[in-house]
Design an enzyme around this catalytic site. Sequence first.
Site, PDB file in Angstrom:
ATOM      1  N   HIS A  23      68.869  11.429   6.888  1.00  0.00           N
ATOM      2  CA  HIS A  23      70.274  11.616   7.294  1.00  0.00           C
ATOM      3  C   HIS A  23      71.164  11.188   6.126  1.00  0.00           C
ATOM      4  O   HIS A  23      71.989  10.284   6.262  1.00  0.00           O
ATOM      5  CB  HIS A  23      70.619  10.799   8.557  1.00  0.00           C
ATOM      6  CG  HIS A  23      70.068  11.398   9.819  1.00  0.00           C
ATOM      7  ND1 HIS A  23      69.827  10.657  10.953  1.00  0.00           N
ATOM      8  CD2 HIS A  23      69.728  12.664  10.124  1.00  0.00           C
ATOM      9  CE1 HIS A  23      69.349  11.443  11.900  1.00  0.00           C
ATOM     10  NE2 HIS A  23      69.275  12.661  11.420  1.00  0.00           N
ATOM     11  N   HIS A  79      65.799  22.893  17.846  1.00  0.00           N
ATOM     12  CA  HIS A  79      66.916  22.043  17.397  1.00  0.00           C
ATOM     13  C   HIS A  79      67.396  22.591  16.062  1.00  0.00           C
ATOM     14  O   HIS A  79      66.587  22.940  15.206  1.00  0.00           O
ATOM     15  CB  HIS A  79      66.354  20.616  17.253  1.00  0.00           C
ATOM     16  CG  HIS A  79      67.255  19.583  16.699  1.00  0.00           C
ATOM     17  ND1 HIS A  79      68.620  19.583  16.827  1.00  0.00           N
ATOM     18  CD2 HIS A  79      66.958  18.443  16.002  1.00  0.00           C
ATOM     19  CE1 HIS A  79      69.116  18.503  16.241  1.00  0.00           C
ATOM     20  NE2 HIS A  79      68.138  17.796  15.729  1.00  0.00           N
ATOM     21  N   GLU A  81      69.111  21.131  13.585  1.00  0.00           N
ATOM     22  CA  GLU A  81      69.322  20.263  12.423  1.00  0.00           C
ATOM     23  C   GLU A  81      68.443  20.736  11.271  1.00  0.00           C
ATOM     24  O   GLU A  81      67.324  21.218  11.463  1.00  0.00           O
ATOM     25  CB  GLU A  81      69.041  18.788  12.783  1.00  0.00           C
ATOM     26  CG  GLU A  81      69.675  17.834  11.775  1.00  0.00           C
ATOM     27  CD  GLU A  81      69.741  16.369  12.255  1.00  0.00           C
ATOM     28  OE1 GLU A  81      69.159  16.050  13.311  1.00  0.00           O
ATOM     29  OE2 GLU A  81      70.376  15.559  11.550  1.00  0.00           O
ATOM     30  N   ASP A  83      66.531  19.613   9.071  1.00  0.00           N
ATOM     31  CA  ASP A  83      65.148  19.195   8.814  1.00  0.00           C
ATOM     32  C   ASP A  83      64.146  20.040   9.598  1.00  0.00           C
ATOM     33  O   ASP A  83      62.954  20.028   9.282  1.00  0.00           O
ATOM     34  CB  ASP A  83      64.936  17.694   9.089  1.00  0.00           C
ATOM     35  CG  ASP A  83      65.450  17.240  10.434  1.00  0.00           C
ATOM     36  OD1 ASP A  83      66.409  17.827  10.952  1.00  0.00           O
ATOM     37  OD2 ASP A  83      64.884  16.273  10.985  1.00  0.00           O
ATOM     38  N   HIS A 146      68.645  14.623  20.263  1.00  0.00           N
ATOM     39  CA  HIS A 146      69.823  13.820  20.036  1.00  0.00           C
ATOM     40  C   HIS A 146      71.037  14.635  19.619  1.00  0.00           C
ATOM     41  O   HIS A 146      72.081  14.066  19.266  1.00  0.00           O
ATOM     42  CB  HIS A 146      69.519  12.757  18.967  1.00  0.00           C
ATOM     43  CG  HIS A 146      69.303  13.347  17.593  1.00  0.00           C
ATOM     44  ND1 HIS A 146      70.081  13.003  16.511  1.00  0.00           N
ATOM     45  CD2 HIS A 146      68.449  14.298  17.131  1.00  0.00           C
ATOM     46  CE1 HIS A 146      69.706  13.660  15.443  1.00  0.00           C
ATOM     47  NE2 HIS A 146      68.715  14.469  15.783  1.00  0.00           N
ATOM     48  N   ASP A 165      62.547  16.139  18.243  1.00  0.00           N
ATOM     49  CA  ASP A 165      62.798  14.771  17.755  1.00  0.00           C
ATOM     50  C   ASP A 165      62.355  13.694  18.746  1.00  0.00           C
ATOM     51  O   ASP A 165      61.885  12.619  18.335  1.00  0.00           O
ATOM     52  CB  ASP A 165      64.290  14.573  17.464  1.00  0.00           C
ATOM     53  CG  ASP A 165      64.720  15.212  16.149  1.00  0.00           C
ATOM     54  OD1 ASP A 165      63.898  15.306  15.230  1.00  0.00           O
ATOM     55  OD2 ASP A 165      65.892  15.613  16.059  1.00  0.00           O
ATOM     56  N   TYR A 193      62.559   4.613  15.289  1.00  0.00           N
ATOM     57  CA  TYR A 193      63.147   5.945  15.506  1.00  0.00           C
ATOM     58  C   TYR A 193      63.990   5.926  16.778  1.00  0.00           C
ATOM     59  O   TYR A 193      65.134   6.385  16.800  1.00  0.00           O
ATOM     60  CB  TYR A 193      62.014   6.968  15.619  1.00  0.00           C
ATOM     61  CG  TYR A 193      62.457   8.398  15.543  1.00  0.00           C
ATOM     62  CD1 TYR A 193      62.374   9.104  14.344  1.00  0.00           C
ATOM     63  CD2 TYR A 193      62.964   9.055  16.645  1.00  0.00           C
ATOM     64  CE1 TYR A 193      62.785  10.414  14.260  1.00  0.00           C
ATOM     65  CE2 TYR A 193      63.383  10.369  16.572  1.00  0.00           C
ATOM     66  CZ  TYR A 193      63.286  11.043  15.379  1.00  0.00           C
ATOM     67  OH  TYR A 193      63.699  12.341  15.292  1.00  0.00           O
ATOM     68  N   HIS A 226      58.465  15.116  14.159  1.00  0.00           N
ATOM     69  CA  HIS A 226      58.287  14.174  13.041  1.00  0.00           C
ATOM     70  C   HIS A 226      57.082  13.289  13.333  1.00  0.00           C
ATOM     71  O   HIS A 226      56.955  12.746  14.438  1.00  0.00           O
ATOM     72  CB  HIS A 226      59.490  13.240  12.894  1.00  0.00           C
ATOM     73  CG  HIS A 226      60.758  13.909  12.465  1.00  0.00           C
ATOM     74  ND1 HIS A 226      60.933  14.462  11.221  1.00  0.00           N
ATOM     75  CD2 HIS A 226      61.919  14.100  13.121  1.00  0.00           C
ATOM     76  CE1 HIS A 226      62.152  14.955  11.128  1.00  0.00           C
ATOM     77  NE2 HIS A 226      62.774  14.755  12.267  1.00  0.00           N
TER      78      HIS A 226
END
Length: 396
Positions: A23, A79, A81, A83, A146, A165, A193, A226
């Site tokens: 992040h 998701h 994001e 990554d 999230h 996540d 996490y 992850h």
Amino acid sequence: MKKLIKNDIYWVGKIDWELRRFHGEELSTHKGSSYNSYLIKGEKTVLIDTVWLPYAKEFVENLKSEIDLNSIDYIIVNHGEVDHSGSLVELMKYIPNTPIYCTANAVKSLKGQYHQDWNFHIVKTGDKLDIGNGRELMFIEMAMLHWPDSMATYLTKDNILFSNDTFGQHLASDRLFNDLVDKCDLMSEAMKYYANIINPYAAILKKKLNEIASFNLPIEIIATSHGIIWRDRPMEIIEKYTEWCSDYQENQVSIIYDTMWNGTKTLAEKIAEGISLENPDLKVKVFNRARCDESDLIVETFKSKMIVIGSPTVGNNMIHGMAGFLNLVKEAKFRNKKAVAFGCYGWSGEAVKIINEMLRSANFEVISDGFRNQWNLDATTEELAIEFGKQIAKEV
Ligand code: FEO
């Protein structure tokens, strides 16, 4: 290199051994991470999530060596994001019309980041996609876990929950499964996490875990986006999350301070002494914030019943680094925790009051006006500091 998960389901992600900040620079990842992407090679070929943008070309080249990209029938984006979605632009150059299944919010996040009008198919909780061989993908919206666009995907028959996540950890390992890695490492990274990324949404998580339980889905594997995949007793991490999202506490007090000339440091140690004298069963940990990793301090705060925050007064305020840390604490949205401030000062001494105000705004129950000490401790004020520690122990 692909790795077999089960039957015709493969991991096709990227292990990021060298990652140390995530992040941007916000979160520490001492043990690296991975971006887990999954390929189902059944009657229909399905790709679930991709990997972070810097590894896009490598990811697509690896995928090309495994399959004809044109054979991919569906892409699932759990998701948006970067990554997990960061390789889409590279991938979609080859297969621009392949349907992408995701939430309505993911369409917004993907369009917002990549400015592409791909072949989106919006799904909601309970929607199913037949992928042949008697199997279906069932989608479960995970809004705010999230991001507003997050979802999980459940594969029937093989009973795999692709949770993205949620339940993840930043842990690089060539051992893909939880029965093959050191359990202490794994659980410590899973907690880190959770505390740093998921805890702000604990109330939403609690409801979502109940909702998932109400579906009565047999879960044999939880394949996160992850770190390590939970295949040995996968319900254990769900039970942990249930515990963590219920105002989790250990029998711990954390004293976290900044110091300029060691006055506040000495004060911290005397307060710790007082706490231990009053209640030897209570674990007391003392941290110089400036010399610790703040993501790790968030974990210590998560575990604590009370945090005791110290700073000398500088420029009519606390040390600026402590203000930043307290902002981070506020972001984590802890509940049902107590706190109090302390600090040395030479002249005006505003820091303690300002820290207490920040702690209240971060939803902590502040137990007193705190402890201020002008200049350095002497024999009398040392005793007062120890007494302050004893009061803390009584209030925990
Ligand atoms: Fe791992 Fe929210 O991305």
